[in-house]
Write a protein that holds these residues in place. Structure first.
Motif, short mmCIF file in Angstrom:
data_model
loop_
_atom_site.label_atom_id
_atom_site.label_comp_id
_atom_site.label_asym_id
_atom_site.label_seq_id
_atom_site.Cartn_x
_atom_site.Cartn_y
_atom_site.Cartn_z
N UNK A 166 0.82 -1.22 0.00
CA UNK A 166 0.00 0.00 0.00
C UNK A 166 0.85 1.25 0.00
N UNK A 167 1.92 1.21 0.79
CA UNK A 167 2.77 2.40 0.86
C UNK A 167 3.46 2.66 -0.48
N UNK A 168 3.87 1.58 -1.15
CA UNK A 168 4.46 1.76 -2.47
C UNK A 168 3.42 2.36 -3.42
N UNK A 169 2.17 1.91 -3.26
CA UNK A 169 1.09 2.46 -4.08
C UNK A 169 0.94 3.96 -3.87
N UNK A 170 1.03 4.39 -2.62
CA UNK A 170 0.91 5.82 -2.33
C UNK A 170 2.13 6.57 -2.90
N UNK A 171 3.32 5.97 -2.74
CA UNK A 171 4.54 6.59 -3.29
C UNK A 171 4.42 6.75 -4.80
N UNK A 172 3.90 5.73 -5.46
CA UNK A 172 3.75 5.81 -6.91
C UNK A 172 2.79 6.93 -7.31
N UNK A 173 1.71 7.05 -6.55
CA UNK A 173 0.74 8.10 -6.87
C UNK A 173 1.35 9.49 -6.70
N UNK A 174 2.29 9.61 -5.75
CA UNK A 174 2.90 10.91 -5.49
C UNK A 174 4.08 11.22 -6.41
N UNK A 175 4.57 10.19 -7.13
CA UNK A 175 5.89 10.27 -7.77
C UNK A 175 6.08 11.50 -8.65
N UNK A 176 5.16 11.75 -9.55
CA UNK A 176 5.38 12.82 -10.51
C UNK A 176 4.83 14.16 -10.01
N UNK A 177 4.61 14.22 -8.68
CA UNK A 177 4.13 15.45 -8.08
C UNK A 177 2.87 15.96 -8.78
N UNK A 178 1.83 15.15 -8.81
CA UNK A 178 0.63 15.50 -9.57
C UNK A 178 -0.15 16.65 -8.94
N UNK A 179 -0.96 17.30 -9.75
CA UNK A 179 -1.79 18.41 -9.25
C UNK A 179 -2.82 17.90 -8.26
N UNK A 180 -3.30 16.69 -8.55
CA UNK A 180 -4.38 16.13 -7.74
C UNK A 180 -4.02 14.69 -7.37
N UNK A 181 -4.34 14.34 -6.15
CA UNK A 181 -4.08 12.99 -5.68
C UNK A 181 -5.40 12.34 -5.30
N UNK A 182 -5.71 11.20 -5.95
CA UNK A 182 -6.93 10.47 -5.60
C UNK A 182 -6.53 9.22 -4.84
N UNK A 183 -7.14 8.98 -3.70
CA UNK A 183 -6.78 7.80 -2.92
C UNK A 183 -8.02 7.07 -2.45
N UNK A 184 -8.08 5.79 -2.80
CA UNK A 184 -9.24 4.98 -2.43
C UNK A 184 -8.86 4.03 -1.30
N UNK A 185 -9.25 4.35 -0.11
CA UNK A 185 -8.92 3.57 1.09
C UNK A 185 -7.46 3.13 1.08
N UNK A 186 -6.54 4.09 0.98
CA UNK A 186 -5.13 3.72 0.80
C UNK A 186 -4.50 3.10 2.03
N UNK A 187 -5.14 3.26 3.19
CA UNK A 187 -4.54 2.74 4.41
C UNK A 187 -5.33 1.56 4.97
#
Ligand code: ATP
Ligand code: MG
Length: 312
Positions: free
Chosen positions: A142-163
Motif C-alpha cells: 500500500x505504501x508503495x502504491x501511495x509513493x507511486x501516486x505521489x511520484x510525478x508530483x501530480x496536481x491532484x491525488x486520488x486515494x481509495x482507502x489507501x490505508x
C-alpha cells in the motif's frame, strides 16, 4: 479544482451514483465517506475517467474532462488504491517510477525521487528498491502504491482507502504523513474512506454519501455539530461525539501561550483527543506544550479541553 454537476452513473439501469453535485476546492483535502456501496469508488474513478459518467458534467481545473485527452488528464492525477495496482513483474523502484518514466524525467531525477518517497513512507530505500510486490507485506505494498501516486508530483491525488490494510500504528503514522505532505505541497487531495476517525482527522471537507447521493458536504465541524439528517448524526456520532470533536483541534489552539510548566509535555501539533488520553494516562490536569524545535511554548489545562467552540 474538481466540480461535479448533476453527475450520474448507471450499471444495468441502476444508479451507482445519482445526480451528484460536489466540489473539491483547489488545495483542499476532501474526504468521501459513506457506507459500503454508496458510490465512493465510482465517484473517484470518474475523475480520472477509469469510469465514464453517463450524465451530467465533471470539470477539472475548469475544463470538461471529456474535452481533455485521457492520458494528459491521468498524468496530472495521482491515483492510489487499496487492492490492486502494483505491476507484479516490476520492482518497487520501477513501480514508483512509472509516471516519471512516461514523462521522460532524467534517470538521476527519477532515482532521487524514488528514494525520497520510499524514505518519506518509511521504507528504507536500500532494502526495498529492488524487491518485487510479492516480496512485500500488504501494508508495504500500500505504501508503495501511495509513493507511486505521489511520484510525478501530480496536481491532484486520488486515494481509495489507501490505508485499509494497515495496523493502527502504521495507519496513524501514514495519516500524519499524508496530512503533512498535504500541508507542505498544498496539493488537492480526494480520499475515500469509511473510517469515521480517518475522515475527521484528514478532511478540510467531508462529502458524506449514501445510496449514490450526497447526504451532506462541508467542514467536519459542521457535519458533527449540524448534521443535516439522522443518517449523518448516526454515521459520525454513533459513539463519543464529544471526543470526536476533540480530534479536530490541536493543542496549539487551546493552550495558554504565556504560561510555562515543568512537568510532562506534549507537542503543539498533537490533537486534543490525543492530549486527552495523555491527561488520563498520566493522571494530571496540566501539560507543558513544546513547539517544533522542542522548546516550551505554553501550557494546556485539562479544563480548557471543554472550552468554547473554535471559530470555523
Ligand atoms: N463495474 C460495475 N458493474 C456493476 N455494478 C457496479 C460496478 N461498479 C460498482 N457497481 C455498483 O455500484 C454501487 C457503488 O459502488 P462503489 O464501488 O462506488 O461503492 P463504494 O462506496 O466504493 O463501496 P465500498 O465502501 O464497499 O468500497 C454498488 O452498488 C456496486 O455494486
Ligand atoms: Mg469502494
Amino acid at each position: 479544482m474538481i466540480e461535479f454537476t448533476q453527475v450520474s452513473k448507471y450499471y444495468q439501469g441502476r444508479a451507482a451514483v445519482n445526480a451528484l453535485t460536489l466540489n473539491c476546492p483547489e488545495g483542499a483535502f476532501t474526504v468521501l465517506a459513506g457506507t459500503s456501496g454508496s458510490g465512493k469508488s465510482t465517484t473517484l474513478k470518474m475523475i480520472n475517467r477509469l469510469v465514464e459518467h453517463d450524465a451530467g458534467q465533471i470539470r477539472f481545473a475548469g475544463r470538461d474532462i471529456r474535452d481533455t485527452d485521457v492520458q494528459t488528464l491521468r498524468r496530472r492525477i495521482g491515483y492510489a488504491i487499496q487492492s490492486v495496482g502494483l505491476f507484479p513483474h516490476w520492482t518497487v523502484a520501477q513501480n514508483i517510477a512509472a509516471v516519471p518514466q512516461l514523462l521522460r524525467w532524467p534517470k538521476r531525477k527519477i532515482n532521487d525521487r524514488t528514494d525520497e518517497l520510499l524514505g518519506l513512507l518509511g521504507l528504507e530505500p536500500a532494502q526495498f528498491r529492488s524487491r518485487y510486490p510479492h516480496q512485500l507485506s500488504g501494508g508495504q505494498q500500500q505504501r508503495v502504491g501511495v509513493a507511486r501516486a505521489l511520484a510525478a508530483d501530480p496536481d491532484v491525488l486520488l486515494m481509495d482507502e489507501p490505508f485499509g490494510a494497515l495496523d493502527p500504528v502504521t495507519r496513524a503514522a501514514l495519516q500524519r504523513e499524508i496530512r503533512r505532505i498535504h500541508r507542505l505541497m498544498g496539493r488537492t487531495i480526494v480520499l475515500v474512506t469509511h473510517d469515521v476517525d480517518e475522515a475527521l482527522y484528514l478532511a478540510d471537507r467531508v462529502v458524506l454519501m449514501d445510496a449514490g447521493e450526497v447526504v451532506q458536504q462541508g467542514a467536519p465541524y459542521a457535519l458533527l455539530r449540524q448534521p443535516a439528517s439522522p443518517f449523518v448524526r448516526e454515521f459520525f456520532a454513533s459513539s463519543e461525539p464529544g471526543v470526536r470533536l476533540l480530534s479536530l483541534e490541536t493543542v496549539a489552539q487551546r493552550m495558554r501561550a504565556q504560561e510555562r510548566f515543568n512537568g510532562a509535555a506534549v507537542p503543539y501539533n498533537m490533537t486534543l483527543r490525543e492530549a486527552l488520553s495523555r491527561f488520563v494516562e498520566l493522571g494530571v490536569v496540566r501539560l507543558g506544550v513544546t513547539d517544533a524545535a522542542g522548546q516550551p511554548c505554553g501550557v494546556l489545562h485539562f479544563n480548557d479541553l471543554a472550552g468554547a467552540e473554535p471559530s470555523v
